[in-house]
Design an enzyme around this catalytic site. Structure first.
Site, PDB file in Angstrom:
ATOM      1  N   LYS A  48     125.137  37.253 -59.102  1.00 29.11           N
ATOM      2  CA  LYS A  48     125.418  37.613 -60.493  1.00 29.11           C
ATOM      3  C   LYS A  48     126.587  38.590 -60.506  1.00 29.11           C
ATOM      4  CE  LYS A  48     122.731  39.514 -64.419  1.00 29.11           C
ATOM      5  NZ  LYS A  48     121.363  39.977 -64.784  1.00 29.11           N
ATOM      6  N   SER A 122     119.376  37.847 -68.613  1.00 27.88           N
ATOM      7  CA  SER A 122     120.828  37.919 -68.582  1.00 27.88           C
ATOM      8  C   SER A 122     121.434  37.169 -67.401  1.00 27.88           C
ATOM      9  CB  SER A 122     121.285  39.385 -68.534  1.00 27.88           C
ATOM     10  OG  SER A 122     120.812  40.031 -67.356  1.00 27.88           O
ATOM     11  N   SER A 146     115.281  39.636 -66.958  1.00 37.17           N
ATOM     12  CA  SER A 146     116.468  38.823 -66.698  1.00 37.17           C
ATOM     13  C   SER A 146     116.375  37.971 -65.442  1.00 37.17           C
ATOM     14  CB  SER A 146     117.707  39.723 -66.590  1.00 37.17           C
ATOM     15  OG  SER A 146     117.957  40.368 -67.819  1.00 37.17           O
TER      16      SER A 146
END
Length: 573
Positions: A48, A122, A146
């Protein structure tokens, strides 16, 4: 190297775009190779883009924030050292602030099953590239869900470790005291493989901890909590999928126990609706105060809300959280694991953009409290709904229960019959996750502890499992003992020429619970060694011979169940 372009003049247009390409922010033409051998050799992963990779930009999905990382994040270095190769960096809700995957100037990441729906966030890009088979696993982060919501919405595994188990050094913080680096994979086996390589104390991370993980799996009988009230926001397909999930966990040996969800829900509310949100502002304060206008909505408003609280407000919020943790703690006395929907519903991308705050909040209905209360969690696929969208469940346990959750989660996932992510590929055979099986003892029961009899619960509540129904060797006599409540038999060994084969059940019990079971046995009964019809020997119920004086000899009936049946009144024709 491909770097996802961003044009500030076309900011609005970029945000409105959605497609597979939105999953990546930086994709390497050739993966960054790790060590030539190691536990993860041959596996390719993505990180990420709030996790540093040395020499690559870290954007946190905010172009104005972008900077070239001077070194790998601690977790990235550990994975490379274990032999994994890095394919690139993935899109996310800006500053990891969202649960839907649309809050990025690099575009909305679509759901891997239906591109008109959100991917969840997220960690949106990380989930998408795993679900579509572009990498073997990916790193996400999880502060409020997330690392779980995108897994549940994309039919993959999302492992949210206990806080501090994986170092967050080199990760752009969201709320540093509750941030966790998470793992996405298509199987629990790979997720655990990555966890073992990634975990470890890091003295340079102020929130890193040395944790001793529980290594004994849940037994064949376990208790799982289910909230007394559930909200699916009008999504009947999700509600029905969760009913099915409860049934599936029961089929694996679980017994549902209703729990009061209110303390957990109140804890969840504190994350954004109290001074705790100030931690999100503090995480990027230096940048935010100078570049507030370059942060997209609604992320900008969420971060800015942290300014309005003072230190006393934060102390009050922390005290309130501790009070709720104390209120929730007794729950674990009644359950071994908590079962929740990973997300209560799916939303279309256009609907999320039309109501970005409330719909995002809905997605976190069952995730926000977990890190605040220091729990571990694992999201695993459960089913495909009639509309073709995935439904996932989350198993939640106390801090340190990561491997226990994984063992149960793998059993659940493989029982689902689902394919891996959106690839259509079948699941591989279940793997040995390296947990230690508890020591057990076999015990033969002959009377009131038989299945369906009054004292059978003493076995079940100790995690005992029925192995077989069989008979003793032909050298026992059975007596109905007078004055016992509930009625009990006495089994006495005699010379072979004087005995008969008596029906028994052989149960397997965790050794840790055997002592408490034996302590319940009243005189003149006790535990001795029984010889079975096949010549083997097991521990089992025996009786003092003296106690059979005046007792009724029921040997001719062949067992206690037959005796009980013989005493039942015969219904009139």
């Amino acid at each position: 190297m491909m770097v996802h372009g961003f044009d500030a003049a076309a900011d609005t247009t970029a945000q409105e775009q959605s497609g597979p390409e939105a999953a990546w922010i930086t994709r390497l033409g050739t993966p960054l190779q790790g060590a030539s051998n190691g536990a993860l050799a041959g596996l390719v992963f993505a990180a990420k883009d709030n996790i540093d990779v040395g020499g690559l930009p870290t954007t946190a999905a905010c172009p104005a924030f972008a900077r070239t990382a001077p070194a790998h994040a601690h977790v990235v270095q550990r994975l490379l050292d274990a032999g994994a190769a890095l394919a690139g960096k993935t899109n996310l809700d800006q500053f990891a602030c969202g649960l839907n995957g649309t809050r990025s100037p690099y575009g909305a990441v679509p759901n891997s099953f239906d591109a008109s729906f959100v991917s969840g966030g997220s960690s949106s890009g990380s989930a998408y590239v795993v679900a579509t088979g572009q990498v073997d696993f990916a790193l996400g982060t999880d502060t409020a869900g997330s690392g779980r919501v995108p897994a549940g919405l994309n039919n993959i595994v999302g492992l949210k470790p206990s806080k501090g188990l994986i170092s967050a050094r080199g990760v752009v913080p969201a709320a540093q005291s509750v941030d966790c680096v998470s793992i996405f994979a298509r199987t629990v086996q790979v997720a655990v493989q990555v966890l073992r390589a990634a975990m470890g104390f890091d003295a340079q991370d102020p929130f890193s901890r040395s944790l001793a993980l529980e290594r004994e799996p849940f037994g064949p009988r376990f208790r799982f909590g289910v909230p007394s009230e559930l909200q699916f926001f009008g999504d009947e397909q999700a509600a029905q999928a969760f009913v099915q999930a409860i049934e599936k966990l029961q089929a694996l040996g679980g017994a549902p126990v209703q729990i009061d969800y209110e303390p957990l829900a109140q804890a969840a509310e504190l994350l954004y609706d109290s001074a705790l949100v100030a931690e999100r502002y503090a995480a990027v304060r230096g940048f935010f105060d100078e570049h507030e206008a370059e942060v997209m909505e609604p992320v900008r408003s969420i971060l800015a809300s942290g300014r309005r609280y003072d230190a006393a407000d934060l102390v009050d919020a922390q005290a309130r959280l501790r009070a709720l943790a104390q209120q929730a703690a007794p729950m674990w006395e009644d359950i071994d694991v908590l079962l929740l929907p990973t997300a209560p519903t799916h939303y279309r991308i256009d609907a999320m953009r039309a109501d970005p705050v409330q719909l995002n909040k809905n997605l976190g209905a069952y995730t926000n409290f977990v890190n605040l209360l220091d729990y571990a969690a694992l999201s695993v696929p459960s089913s495909l709904r009639p509309d073709g969208l995935p439904f996932g469940i989350t198993l939640v346990g106390p801090c340190g229960s990561d491997l226990q959750l994984a063992e149960l989660g793998q059993r659940y996932h493989h029982a689902s019959g689902l394919a891996q992510g959106a690839t259509g590929e079948p699941l591989p055979p279940p793997a040995d996750l390296g947990l230690s099986r508890p020591a057990t003892v076999k015990v033969a029961v002959v009377g009131a502890h038989l299945s369906g009899m009054p004292l059978n619960g003493q076995l079940v509540e100790r995690g005992a499992q029925l192995l077989e129904k069989t008979h003793t060797a032909s050298q026992y006599r059975l007596y109905a003992l007078p004055g016992t409540v509930p009625p009990k038999p006495g089994l006495v060994r005699v010379p072979p020429s004087e005995g008969a084969a008596i029906a028994v059940e052989v149960w397997q019990m965790p050794l840790a619970h055997y002592g408490s079971f034996v302590a319940l046995i009243p005189a003149p009964l006790g535990i001795g060694t029984l010889q079975l019809a096949d010549g083997s020997s097991v521990q089992g119920f025996v009786c003092e011979a003296l106690a059979t004086e005046g007792a009724t000899d029921i040997t001719h009936l062949g067992g206690w169940r037959r005796y009980i049946e013989s005493r039942q009144p015969i219904a009139a024709a």
